[in-house]
Design an enzyme around this catalytic site. Structure first.
Site, PDB file in Angstrom:
ATOM      1  N   GLU A 188      48.137  40.143  41.220  1.00  0.00           N
ATOM      2  CA  GLU A 188      47.929  38.695  41.251  1.00  0.00           C
ATOM      3  C   GLU A 188      46.860  38.292  42.252  1.00  0.00           C
ATOM      4  OE1 GLU A 188      51.655  36.914  42.131  1.00  0.00           O
ATOM      5  OE2 GLU A 188      52.617  37.659  40.319  1.00  0.00           O
ATOM      6  N   ASP A 230       5.545  39.945  45.871  1.00  0.00           N
ATOM      7  CA  ASP A 230       4.119  40.088  46.140  1.00  0.00           C
ATOM      8  C   ASP A 230       3.899  40.005  47.647  1.00  0.00           C
ATOM      9  OD1 ASP A 230       4.370  37.441  46.738  1.00  0.00           O
ATOM     10  OD2 ASP A 230       3.219  36.702  45.039  1.00  0.00           O
ATOM     11  N   THR A 273       3.122  37.723  49.610  1.00  0.00           N
ATOM     12  CA  THR A 273       3.633  36.531  50.291  1.00  0.00           C
ATOM     13  C   THR A 273       5.153  36.494  50.312  1.00  0.00           C
ATOM     14  OG1 THR A 273       3.633  35.215  48.265  1.00  0.00           O
ATOM     15  CG2 THR A 273       1.607  35.211  49.594  1.00  0.00           C
ATOM     16  N   VAL A 315      54.524  42.919  34.031  1.00  0.00           N
ATOM     17  CA  VAL A 315      54.161  41.718  34.784  1.00  0.00           C
ATOM     18  C   VAL A 315      54.039  42.035  36.270  1.00  0.00           C
ATOM     19  CG1 VAL A 315      54.977  39.434  35.485  1.00  0.00           C
ATOM     20  CG2 VAL A 315      55.109  40.118  33.093  1.00  0.00           C
ATOM     21  N   ALA A 316      54.937  42.875  36.775  1.00  0.00           N
ATOM     22  CA  ALA A 316      54.905  43.230  38.193  1.00  0.00           C
ATOM     23  C   ALA A 316      53.690  44.094  38.531  1.00  0.00           C
ATOM     24  CB  ALA A 316      56.183  43.971  38.568  1.00  0.00           C
ATOM     25  N   ILE A 370      50.620  43.803  37.374  1.00  0.00           N
ATOM     26  CA  ILE A 370      49.347  43.077  37.352  1.00  0.00           C
ATOM     27  C   ILE A 370      49.055  42.552  38.757  1.00  0.00           C
ATOM     28  CG2 ILE A 370      48.140  41.058  36.438  1.00  0.00           C
ATOM     29  CD1 ILE A 370      49.803  41.432  33.875  1.00  0.00           C
TER      30      ILE A 370
END
Length: 167
Positions: free
Chosen positions: A87, A129, A131, A82-83, A85
Site C-alpha cells: 500500500e 551546445d 552555451t 490483498v495483504a 499488495i
C-alpha cells in the site's frame, strides 16, 4: 484572426506538443506498470496455490459442506492477496522523487514538473551546445577527445588525443 494568425498557429502547436507529452509515459511510469503487472501475476499465483493446497481441508468437520470449505479458503486466498499488495509503494516513490527534486533545487536546478525528475533519473547522456542550451536531437558530434597512454612516450604520461567523428 484567432487561429489564422501567427500567434494562433503557435498556440495550436503548443497544444499539440502538450497532448503528445501527456500521452507519453516516463521511464519510471513504464517500470512501475511492469512491476505492478508482474506483482499481480505472482500474488495471484500464490493465492491460487494456497487455495489448491487447502483442497484436502474443504471437507473438514468445521464446515457444513464441501462448498462452504471451498468458499472459506477462497476468502483466505483473497485476503492473502490483498495483504501482499504494498500500500505504501506510491507514497515511497513520491517521497523519493520529491527528495530528488529538493537535491536538484539545492544545486540551483529549476524543475517545473515532477515527471522531469523521473526522466532525468534514467538519463545517461545530456547533449548541450557551447552555451548550455539543450538540443532537440539535432546535435552531431564532430570531434572526440580521449585520454590515452601513448606507448612511444617514455614517461608513460597520459595525453589528450583528438579523433574525428565520421558517420
Amino acid at each position: 484572426t484567432g487561429p489564422s494568425t501567427q500567434m494562433g498557429r503557435i498556440q495550436s502547436t503548443l497544444s499539440e506538443a502538450q497532448l503528445e507529452t501527456e500521452e507519453r509515459k516516463t521511464p519510471l511510469g513504464e517500470q512501475l506498470d511492469e512491476f505492478g503487472t508482474t506483482l499481480s501475476y505472482v500474488i495471484g499465483g500464490i493465492c491460487l496455490a494456497v487455495w489448491l493446497a487447502s483442497i484436502p481441508r474443504f471437507g473438514d468437520s468445521v464446515f457444513d459442506s464441501w462448498i462452504e470449505g471451498a468458499i472459506y479458503y477462497a476468502k483466505v486466498g483473497v485476503a492473502l492477496g490483498v495483504a501482499a499488495i504494498p500500500e505504501g509503494l506510491p507514497a515511497v516513490i513520491t517521497l523519493c522523487l520529491s527528495l530528488g527534486t529538493r537535491r536538484m533545487a539545492e544545486r540551483n536546478v529549476i524543475v517545473r514538473k515532477l515527471p522531469s525528475v523521473e526522466t532525468l533519473g534514467c538519463t545517461t547522456t545530456i547533449c548541450t551546445d557551447k552555451t548550455g542550451t539543450l538540443t532537440s536531437n539535432q546535435m552531431t558530434a564532430v570531434l572526440l577527445t580521449l585520454l590515452e597512454s601513448n606507448g612511444e612516450n617514455q614517461n608513460g604520461k597520459i595525453e589528450a588525443v583528438e579523433h574525428d567523428v565520421t558517420g
